[in-house]
Design a protein around this motif. Structure first.
Motif, mmCIF file in Angstrom:
data_model
loop_
_atom_site.group_PDB
_atom_site.id
_atom_site.type_symbol
_atom_site.label_atom_id
_atom_site.label_comp_id
_atom_site.label_asym_id
_atom_site.label_seq_id
_atom_site.Cartn_x
_atom_site.Cartn_y
_atom_site.Cartn_z
ATOM 1 N N ALA A 535 -3.526 -2.516 4.463
ATOM 2 C CA ALA A 535 -2.481 -1.525 4.320
ATOM 3 C C ALA A 535 -2.839 -0.143 5.173
ATOM 4 O O ALA A 535 -1.939 0.547 6.034
ATOM 5 C CB ALA A 535 -2.587 -1.024 3.028
ATOM 6 N N ILE A 536 -3.927 0.203 5.590
ATOM 7 C CA ILE A 536 -4.394 1.184 6.157
ATOM 8 C C ILE A 536 -4.146 0.965 7.574
ATOM 9 O O ILE A 536 -3.724 2.128 8.302
ATOM 10 C CB ILE A 536 -6.155 1.442 6.221
ATOM 11 N N GLU A 537 -4.390 0.039 8.101
ATOM 12 C CA GLU A 537 -3.837 -0.286 9.557
ATOM 13 C C GLU A 537 -2.411 -0.338 9.864
ATOM 14 O O GLU A 537 -2.088 0.009 10.870
ATOM 15 C CB GLU A 537 -4.364 -2.007 9.839
ATOM 16 N N ARG A 538 -1.749 -0.808 8.790
ATOM 17 C CA ARG A 538 -0.172 -0.547 8.971
ATOM 18 C C ARG A 538 0.182 0.902 8.847
ATOM 19 O O ARG A 538 1.133 1.452 9.666
ATOM 20 C CB ARG A 538 0.620 -1.410 7.754
ATOM 21 N N LEU A 539 -0.346 1.621 8.205
ATOM 22 C CA LEU A 539 -0.300 3.123 8.063
ATOM 23 C C LEU A 539 -0.567 3.489 9.335
ATOM 24 O O LEU A 539 0.109 4.487 10.105
ATOM 25 C CB LEU A 539 -0.880 3.798 7.060
ATOM 26 N N ARG A 540 -1.545 3.272 10.023
ATOM 27 C CA ARG A 540 -2.212 3.800 11.314
ATOM 28 C C ARG A 540 -1.217 3.616 12.261
ATOM 29 O O ARG A 540 -0.929 4.318 13.050
ATOM 30 C CB ARG A 540 -3.514 3.345 11.573
ATOM 31 N N GLU A 541 -0.737 2.257 12.452
ATOM 32 C CA GLU A 541 0.219 1.929 13.246
ATOM 33 C C GLU A 541 1.301 2.564 13.552
ATOM 34 O O GLU A 541 1.977 2.806 14.528
ATOM 35 C CB GLU A 541 0.279 0.226 13.002
ATOM 36 N N LEU A 542 1.678 3.037 12.340
ATOM 37 C CA LEU A 542 3.102 3.724 12.250
ATOM 38 C C LEU A 542 3.075 5.130 12.058
ATOM 39 O O LEU A 542 4.071 5.889 12.012
ATOM 40 C CB LEU A 542 3.943 3.037 11.179
ATOM 41 N N GLY A 543 1.774 5.709 12.108
ATOM 42 C CA GLY A 543 1.737 7.230 11.841
ATOM 43 C C GLY A 543 2.183 7.667 10.546
ATOM 44 O O GLY A 543 2.631 8.978 10.303
ATOM 45 N N VAL A 544 1.988 6.885 9.498
ATOM 46 C CA VAL A 544 2.645 7.264 8.151
ATOM 47 C C VAL A 544 1.241 7.976 7.339
ATOM 48 O O VAL A 544 0.236 7.145 7.360
ATOM 49 C CB VAL A 544 2.972 6.117 7.225
ATOM 50 N N LEU A 545 1.640 8.700 6.566
ATOM 51 C CA LEU A 545 0.440 9.339 5.902
ATOM 52 C C LEU A 545 0.664 9.091 4.364
ATOM 53 O O LEU A 545 1.726 8.772 3.924
ATOM 54 C CB LEU A 545 0.522 11.007 5.970
ATOM 55 N N TYR A 546 -0.472 9.160 3.611
ATOM 56 C CA TYR A 546 -0.514 8.842 2.303
ATOM 57 C C TYR A 546 -1.049 9.898 1.262
ATOM 58 O O TYR A 546 -2.042 10.586 1.705
ATOM 59 C CB TYR A 546 -1.497 7.469 2.127
ATOM 60 N N ASP A 547 -0.523 10.075 0.154
ATOM 61 C CA ASP A 547 -1.152 10.610 -1.050
ATOM 62 C C ASP A 547 -0.812 10.172 -2.424
ATOM 63 O O ASP A 547 0.061 9.312 -2.519
ATOM 64 C CB ASP A 547 -0.465 12.366 -0.898
ATOM 65 N N ALA A 548 -1.644 10.604 -3.281
ATOM 66 C CA ALA A 548 -1.241 10.180 -4.728
ATOM 67 C C ALA A 548 -1.620 11.326 -5.608
ATOM 68 O O ALA A 548 -2.454 12.091 -5.372
ATOM 69 C CB ALA A 548 -2.170 8.928 -4.934
ATOM 70 N N ASP A 549 -1.023 11.267 -6.913
ATOM 71 C CA ASP A 549 -1.525 12.065 -7.907
ATOM 72 C C ASP A 549 -1.206 11.097 -9.228
ATOM 73 O O ASP A 549 -1.068 9.767 -9.054
ATOM 74 C CB ASP A 549 -0.489 13.304 -7.946
#
Length: 624
Positions: A535-549
């Motif tokens: 999942a981290i690699e897929r986010l990196r590939e597309l330049g997508v950022l992640y947050d959670a609450d």
């Protein structure tokens, strides 16, 4: 009830302050003594000026370090007070504020304090002046309102009472319910101020960070409810010490102050306003573009899945659609900093009622050129000049604004992985507009203010605060740099999506320029999130950022900037996530700074168009 404002709230000369207060609709002012001392007008001239403006001088303030003093100092204080009474006679003012003593010479003796205040009240009575004794939160011996009231009651004189100040009471965490036990005729004056919740010295908090009701964190409706339940019938008066407010235009600040009082009266059920009509989302966001920048904006919209869906009948304005998501591109409003948000339209259940509420809350109504048979839309100006429209887009409505556009083709796709609407609009504010803007969106649109945050940008801290409707269909994210007054101009539109990874992939395949996120971000994300490596690699590939609450997860990515002040964001909210990815903002802002510098360097080498001004314009792009 009468409405009053202290001259200390506003910038400018005393003449400027009085003019601004009257123009905003105030009935009275508290005259802050340093403002009079610095004025060229004699007290009698000030009185005539106020009378001409329809203003009462409701309070003269403050007389400091008076009570519980040794005999020789008390005698000097009486001479000083007599001189002030003579000034008040010329002013036509009949209330004087005496704040609790902070002098090191003050004696911790309530009986002495009461006796000396009684002596003052006896002298004041000869001038038909009443003494309102107030507890300063940092007083040497008297810090609490109930203590001040006990001393005033002990003075036992008809011209001696108390002044209640919301800041001095609520900043100490005191229970204001005891106010109900004070006889109404002994509450001589009421001062109102809000403030953000800060952990700091109370004197510095008071002198620099007070704000108008509704802009901070105090429960002022409940506080006012206690005062009114006691039977108080005097003015509702604002006394706000704020560094930013005292730099801002006094006319604007006076209007903001009046708006805050109207909102407080509504919340405390003192007076009624037209109800805030429910908002059902965004009708459109309008971008102003210069001819030279229009093609870049249009290419970006196409890469995001928008289609040119209509041309306005009489104006150089295009309608772009992606399903039910609408963007207007206005070629008549070029802006210095490149493409910008110039108007926002919200879907109102009752646009007329929304406009009526806005007018009652002193929002400037904007004149509009309207051709034959064109929709009659109500427009008001937000503090930063952005136009705000109240609309109903229902196609069966004869007044729908959509009918003003000649159809140019079908809207863009509306599939599961495509955009589903506008999630929020991020609005950077000029330095002295931030609190004003927060109150505007809260009061005029009936939105709820969320807790603020401070974010680390490349050039310093940025203060941010969001406002949203109860159901989250309308959200604004406001921001401002904490230091400096250079205009922070960046704005962006965030679009909602059901599958942000699919959308990022599709936009990249269409050639959309997406913001590059550094690898270090994803290394840190892997360490702190517990996401699977794939999942981290897929986010990196597309330049997508992640947050959670506690409510859920948030995925989002950004386009690069068009010009130096505009970009888009695509977001996916999982579960009940309620934020805006603020933790990722420093990463985004640093990436944008690198982008501007790189663009400037390429321009210097004869490559992609850019300018040094864009690279140095980083102080302008502050936003969530």
């Amino acid at each position: 009830m009468r409405r009053s404002i202290a001259t200390v709230c506003l910038s400018g000369t005393l003449e400027d302050k009085l003019t601004a207060a009257a123009a905003a609709g105030f009935d009275a002012v508290e005259l802050f003594e340093p403002d009079l001392i610095a004025a060229p007008l004699a007290p009698a001239e000030v009185r005539r000026r106020c009378e001409a403006l329809g203003l009462e001088i409701a309070l003269y303030q403050p007389l400091r370090d008076f009570e519980a003093m040794p005999d020789e100092l008390f005698a000097a204080n009486l001479r000083r007070a007599e001189a002030k009474f003579a000034v008040m006679d010329e002013l036509g003012a009949n209330r004087m504020l005496v704040c609790s003593n902070v002098s090191p010479h003050a004696i911790d003796d309530d009986a002495l304090a009461a006796a000396q205040l009684r002596g003052l009240a006896e002298r004041a009575a000869a001038h038909d002046i009443r003494i309102a004794y107030e507890a300063l939160a940092w007083g040497r011996h008297v810090r609490d309102y109930d203590h001040a009231w006990r001393i005033a009651a002990g003075g036992d004189h008809p011209h001696l009472g108390t002044c209640l100040d919301s800041f001095h009471i609520l900043s100490r965490g005191a229970d204001p319910a005891g106010i109900r036990d004070i006889p109404a005729e002994k509450i001589f004056f009421l001062q109102l101020a809000d403030a953000p919740h800060l952990v700091m010295d109370v004197l510095q908090w008071s002198r620099h960070y007070r704000c108008f009701p509704g802009q901070g964190g105090f429960d002022l409706p409940a506080f006012l409810g206690h005062v009114l339940a006691a039977g108080y019938e005097g003015p509702l008066s604002l006394e706000v010490f704020n560094d930013v407010f005292r730099q801002a235009d006094p006319g604007r600040m006076a209007v903001d102050a009046m708006r805050s009082l109207l909102l407080l009266e509504e919340a405390a059920q003192v007076a009624a306003l037209p109800a805030a009509s429910p908002l059902r989302g965004y009708s459109f966001v309008e971008l102003g573009v210069a001819p030279a920048g229009a093609s870049g904006v249009e290419r970006l919209l196409i890469a995001m899945g928008f289609r040119h869906a209509g041309q306005h009948r009489t104006k150089a304005v295009q309608l772009w659609r992606h399903g039910q998501t609408r963007i207007l591109v206005n070629h008549e409003q070029p802006t210095r900093a490149g493409p910008r948000v110039v108007a926002i339209a919200v879907e109102s259940a009752d646009p007329v009622a929304s406009a009526q509420r806005a007018e009652r809350l002193l929002a400037p109504v904007l004149p509009r050129d309207r051709g034959p048979d064109e929709a009659d839309l109500s427009a008001i100006a937000a503090p930063d000049g952005t136009s705000v429209f109240f609309c109903r887009t229902d196609a069966t409505d004869a007044d729908s604004w959509v009918a003003d556009f000649l159809t140019a083709g079908p809207p863009g796709p509306d599939a599961g992985s495509e955009l589903t609407g506008i999630d929020h609009v991020a609005m950077s504010q000029p330095f002295d507009y931030f609190d004003e803007a927060a109150l505007f969106y809260r009061s005029v649109l009936g939105l709820q203010l969320e807790d603020g945050a401070e974010l680390a940008a490349p050039e310093g801290l940025v203060r941010s605060r969001a406002a949203r409707s109860t159901d989250g269909r309308v959200r604004f994210a406001l921001s401002v740099p904490l230091v400096g007054s250079g205009g922070s101009e960046l704005q962006h539109v965030a679009f909602a999506c059901n599958d942000v990874l699919a959308k990022a992939s599709a936009m990249r395949d269409r050639g959309a320029p997406l913001l590059t996120i550094p690898d270090n971000y994803y290394e840190d994300l892997a360490a702190r999130s517990g996401l699977e490596p794939a999942a981290i690699e897929r986010l990196r590939e597309l330049g997508v950022l992640y947050d959670a609450d506690d409510g859920g997860e948030f995925l989002h990515f950004y386009t690069t900037m068009e010009g130096s002040s505009m970009f888009f964001e695509v977001v996916e909210r999982g579960g009940d996530y309620g934020g805006y990815g603020a933790a990722n903002s420093p990463v985004r802002m640093a990436a944008q700074r690198r982008e501007l510098i790189s663009r400037s360097e390429e321009s210097a080498r004869g490559g992609r168009p850019g300018s040094l001004d864009q690279a140095q314009g980083v102080t302008r792009w502050r936003s969530w």
